[in-house]
Design a protein around this motif. Sequence first.
Motif, PDB file in Angstrom:
ATOM      1  N   VAL A  94       0.910  -1.210  -0.063  1.00 46.32           N
ATOM      2  CA  VAL A  94      -0.165   0.109   0.086  1.00 46.32           C
ATOM      3  C   VAL A  94       1.067   1.143  -0.091  1.00 46.32           C
ATOM      4  CG1 VAL A  94      -1.602   1.186   1.161  1.00 46.32           C
ATOM      5  CG2 VAL A  94      -1.962  -1.251   1.424  1.00 46.32           C
ATOM      6  N   VAL A  95       1.246   1.906  -1.165  1.00 44.48           N
ATOM      7  CA  VAL A  95       2.107   2.878  -1.473  1.00 44.48           C
ATOM      8  C   VAL A  95       1.391   3.892  -2.256  1.00 44.48           C
ATOM      9  CG1 VAL A  95       4.197   3.670  -2.375  1.00 44.48           C
ATOM     10  CG2 VAL A  95       4.267   1.393  -1.231  1.00 44.48           C
ATOM     11  N   CYS A  96       1.149   5.130  -1.581  1.00 48.34           N
ATOM     12  CA  CYS A  96       0.323   6.322  -2.237  1.00 48.34           C
ATOM     13  C   CYS A  96       0.765   7.625  -1.818  1.00 48.34           C
ATOM     14  CB  CYS A  96      -0.966   5.908  -2.158  1.00 48.34           C
ATOM     15  SG  CYS A  96      -1.591   5.947  -0.248  1.00 48.34           S
ATOM     16  N   GLY A  97       0.561   8.553  -2.513  1.00 46.44           N
ATOM     17  CA  GLY A  97       1.032   9.926  -2.071  1.00 46.44           C
ATOM     18  C   GLY A  97       0.302  10.477  -1.085  1.00 46.44           C
ATOM     19  N   VAL A 124      -4.087  18.706   9.645  1.00 51.08           N
ATOM     20  CA  VAL A 124      -2.789  17.920   9.670  1.00 51.08           C
ATOM     21  C   VAL A 124      -1.607  18.906   9.259  1.00 51.08           C
ATOM     22  CG1 VAL A 124      -1.810  16.061   8.422  1.00 51.08           C
ATOM     23  CG2 VAL A 124      -4.115  15.847   8.900  1.00 51.08           C
ATOM     24  N   THR A 125      -0.740  18.630  10.246  1.00 49.32           N
ATOM     25  CA  THR A 125       0.515  19.505   9.989  1.00 49.32           C
ATOM     26  C   THR A 125       1.708  18.718   9.859  1.00 49.32           C
ATOM     27  OG1 THR A 125       0.850  20.156  12.207  1.00 49.32           O
ATOM     28  CG2 THR A 125      -0.182  21.662  10.785  1.00 49.32           C
ATOM     29  N   ILE A 126       2.582  18.832   9.025  1.00 51.39           N
ATOM     30  CA  ILE A 126       3.728  17.874   8.754  1.00 51.39           C
ATOM     31  C   ILE A 126       4.984  18.928   8.882  1.00 51.39           C
ATOM     32  CG2 ILE A 126       3.426  17.774   6.253  1.00 51.39           C
ATOM     33  CD1 ILE A 126       4.701  14.956   6.607  1.00 51.39           C
ATOM     34  N   THR A 127       6.101  18.525   9.661  1.00 51.98           N
ATOM     35  CA  THR A 127       7.023  19.312   9.782  1.00 51.98           C
ATOM     36  C   THR A 127       8.047  19.067   8.355  1.00 51.98           C
ATOM     37  OG1 THR A 127       8.422  17.868  10.846  1.00 51.98           O
ATOM     38  CG2 THR A 127       7.402  19.535  11.904  1.00 51.98           C
ATOM     39  N   PRO A 128       9.096  19.854   7.916  1.00 52.00           N
ATOM     40  CA  PRO A 128       9.576  19.575   6.735  1.00 52.00           C
ATOM     41  C   PRO A 128      10.714  18.483   7.088  1.00 52.00           C
ATOM     42  CG  PRO A 128       9.739  22.096   7.214  1.00 52.00           C
ATOM     43  CD  PRO A 128       9.126  21.314   8.312  1.00 52.00           C
ATOM     44  N   GLU A 130       9.683  15.778   8.535  1.00 54.17           N
ATOM     45  CA  GLU A 130       8.832  14.728   8.651  1.00 54.17           C
ATOM     46  C   GLU A 130       8.340  14.599   7.009  1.00 54.17           C
ATOM     47  OE1 GLU A 130       6.142  14.558  12.697  1.00 54.17           O
ATOM     48  OE2 GLU A 130       5.735  16.116  10.991  1.00 54.17           O
ATOM     49  N   GLN A 131       8.173  15.520   6.575  1.00 58.04           N
ATOM     50  CA  GLN A 131       7.866  15.071   4.946  1.00 58.04           C
ATOM     51  C   GLN A 131       9.071  14.626   4.390  1.00 58.04           C
ATOM     52  OE1 GLN A 131       7.171  19.036   3.057  1.00 58.04           O
ATOM     53  NE2 GLN A 131       6.102  18.084   1.273  1.00 58.04           N
ATOM     54  N   LYS A 132      10.194  14.998   4.739  1.00 56.35           N
ATOM     55  CA  LYS A 132      11.527  14.324   3.904  1.00 56.35           C
ATOM     56  C   LYS A 132      11.643  12.957   4.446  1.00 56.35           C
ATOM     57  CE  LYS A 132      14.652  18.538   3.876  1.00 56.35           C
ATOM     58  NZ  LYS A 132      15.627  19.210   4.657  1.00 56.35           N
ATOM     59  N   GLU A 133      11.453  12.787   5.681  1.00 56.84           N
ATOM     60  CA  GLU A 133      11.315  11.273   5.960  1.00 56.84           C
ATOM     61  C   GLU A 133      10.292  10.340   5.241  1.00 56.84           C
ATOM     62  OE1 GLU A 133      12.589   7.717   7.653  1.00 56.84           O
ATOM     63  OE2 GLU A 133      13.704   9.721   7.785  1.00 56.84           O
ATOM     64  N   THR A 134       9.025  11.068   4.854  1.00 61.21           N
ATOM     65  CA  THR A 134       8.211  10.582   4.458  1.00 61.21           C
ATOM     66  C   THR A 134       8.355  10.137   2.819  1.00 61.21           C
ATOM     67  OG1 THR A 134       6.201  11.265   5.777  1.00 61.21           O
ATOM     68  CG2 THR A 134       5.360  10.419   3.600  1.00 61.21           C
ATOM     69  N   TYR A 135       9.034  11.147   2.342  1.00 54.77           N
ATOM     70  CA  TYR A 135       9.588  10.967   0.914  1.00 54.77           C
ATOM     71  C   TYR A 135      10.696   9.707   0.874  1.00 54.77           C
ATOM     72  CZ  TYR A 135       6.577  14.951  -0.765  1.00 54.77           C
ATOM     73  OH  TYR A 135       5.723  15.606  -1.058  1.00 54.77           O
ATOM     74  N   ARG A 136      11.340   9.729   1.699  1.00 53.77           N
ATOM     75  CA  ARG A 136      12.535   8.690   1.680  1.00 53.77           C
ATOM     76  C   ARG A 136      11.838   7.364   1.775  1.00 53.77           C
ATOM     77  NH1 ARG A 136      15.209  11.613   5.763  1.00 53.77           N
ATOM     78  NH2 ARG A 136      16.645  13.258   5.001  1.00 53.77           N
TER      79      ARG A 136
END
Length: 158
Positions: A94-97, A124-128, A130-136
């Motif tokens: 299950v991989v999605c944007g 929903v707030t996401i720190t930069p 967390e966003q980088k980690e999510t993209y990784r």
Amino acid sequence: MPRKSALVKREALYAFFIEYVKNGGNGSAAYKRIHPDVSTNTAKARACQIIKNNPEMLDKVRQDLEFANKNKIMDIQARKEWLTDVILQRKDNVVCGIKDRLSALRELNKMDGVTGSDEAKVKVTITPEEQKETYRELLDNQFNVIEGEFDEKEDEAS
């Protein structure tokens, strides 16, 4: 123990009634599906006889199909678990944007009764970071899928 011919006959009747129920009650079409070589008139006559002589079998088939269809539908708990998997990306398959994840969150909120009114809005707030980690993590998952497909192709080639 029933004789083999009786079992075959019973299975043929069961198959006929499955076709009968699936096609909406057309007996001749159901009979022709089981016995495609017979004429339409013969199919009509035999279907009428089968239905008249085996009403209990028709009831049994309807109950069996209803039970089978009932178990195909996801219950609320299963849907909530799946949406949570989408939101948290807990499973490799299950991989999605982020847009899909937020849509899943909105759907889960609707299921839980959290509506779009002003006081009940979910932000929903996401720190930069967390966003980088999510993209990784997303990239790692995509590379793992690609590597798996590549390995399968190598295995097939050898």
